[in-house]
Design a protein around this motif. Sequence first.
Motif, PDB file in Angstrom:
ATOM      1  N   ALA A 197     -59.129  69.350   0.786  1.00 41.07           N
ATOM      2  CA  ALA A 197     -59.132  68.371  -0.302  1.00 41.07           C
ATOM      3  C   ALA A 197     -60.131  68.689  -1.418  1.00 41.07           C
ATOM      4  O   ALA A 197     -59.785  68.585  -2.603  1.00 41.07           O
ATOM      5  CB  ALA A 197     -59.371  66.968   0.254  1.00 41.07           C
ATOM      6  N   GLY A 216     -57.649  69.089  -4.158  1.00 45.95           N
ATOM      7  CA  GLY A 216     -57.330  67.700  -4.424  1.00 45.95           C
ATOM      8  C   GLY A 216     -56.295  67.209  -3.422  1.00 45.95           C
ATOM      9  O   GLY A 216     -55.861  67.954  -2.530  1.00 45.95           O
ATOM     10  N   THR A 275     -53.097  66.966  -2.793  1.00 43.94           N
ATOM     11  CA  THR A 275     -51.719  67.396  -3.003  1.00 43.94           C
ATOM     12  C   THR A 275     -50.836  66.681  -1.981  1.00 43.94           C
ATOM     13  O   THR A 275     -51.345  66.068  -1.026  1.00 43.94           O
ATOM     14  CB  THR A 275     -51.598  68.911  -2.807  1.00 43.94           C
ATOM     15  OG1 THR A 275     -51.944  69.225  -1.449  1.00 43.94           O
ATOM     16  CG2 THR A 275     -52.543  69.665  -3.752  1.00 43.94           C
TER      17      THR A 275
END
Length: 442
Positions: A200, A204, A206
């Motif tokens: 993460a 990010g 996803t």
Amino acid sequence: MFLDALDVSMVGVALPSIGAELGLETTSLQWIVNGYILGYGGLLLLGGRMADLLGRRQVFLTALVVFGAASLVGGLVDNEALLIASRVVKGVAAAFTAPAALSIITTTFAEGHDRNKALSIFTVFGATGYASGLIASGALTSIDWRLTFFAPVAVVVLVTIAAFIVVPRTPRPARGHIDFAGAVTLTGGMLAAVYTIVTAPETGFTPLVTAAAVGAVVLLGAFLVLENRVREPLVRLGIFRVRSIVRANLAALAIFGSYISFQTIVTLYLQNTLQWAPIQMALALAPAGVIVAILSPLAGRFIDRFGTTPMIITSMAAFVLGYLWFILRGDSAEPSYLTDYLPAFALLGLGFALGFSSVMVQATEGIADNEQGLASGLVQTSGQIGGAVVLAVVTALISGGAATSIAQYQPGLYMVTAVAVAGLIASATALLRRRTALNPAR
């Protein structure tokens, strides 16, 4: 223990060379470390419990062979994905060897002086492996980084032979019910959680990461429900009611979480920014391992005299001071190793020497023999999860182009120090609570 520490330190030194040959960025290099952590942290609890149920010697020897085979493959491949995959398999194998090895010791030696002494010797082997790995990796990486993957194979052969001779055969454990539902939900949940933690900060949330996060919550939630209902749970949740065990696990999280990230920062800074040769960098870090090897044999005596809590507090304080020293002195225009770097590394060595054995003793004391594998797996899981979480965050903080000074690494160093401070506070609360209990009028 020697083998695990050897492997971690050797790969850490080799990271810049691996990145240069395979064209990997920092975010990709972290997966060579975190791929190992993914397999290790995701399966440690299962590995520890399987050692209790199937026999520690059998589990240890089988997983050791897998570890050696994965290391051999890692040194032969040229593909990034295959290299990382070999590290994941290696981590899975270590998830079974590590708790089995620790529980072999804690069930062989009675709680108290004998076990404290045995765990101190256990720490010496870890420190020797770490220091040997640094120096050997510096020399081997100068020739070819692949040699750092082949060297552990030779150690695996020696350890396997020694285990057949030295580790006693014990009666096969009474065949108990294996909680397969708990094993599936715990393993799946831990793997999903570790994957989310290490991915993460880089990508990010996803769709894949989001699915992993949701899966982790669902599977671990299901695991908690199941463990409260089955007669022979994979993990007895009541173990978390013991405050000393919880504090020991928090200390393990802080120690490994902060140090693994710190070593990664120092490795990248000294080699990529200051252009130090691998052997220079290895020798620079080696004093920390030497200090651990010298002082660890005395740790058992210190634990007998002062107890585990004061030892862990002193250890965490040494880590905090070491990180602060590097932050304050590491950005000198013309840094001197003796005055700017060595004191920091020496303090970290002192922290490990006093803290590692103390954490292991505190995490396993008062636990019945048939749950020593569980307690061993739990404390080692905490260390690996701490390493994964903090390294992922630190990597995100220091990424963003080539670093031409230590300034780019400062946010990561602040994060490392904050984790160590949190560990110090968590450990100190036990001492404060004890003093309050002794002086209720205050």
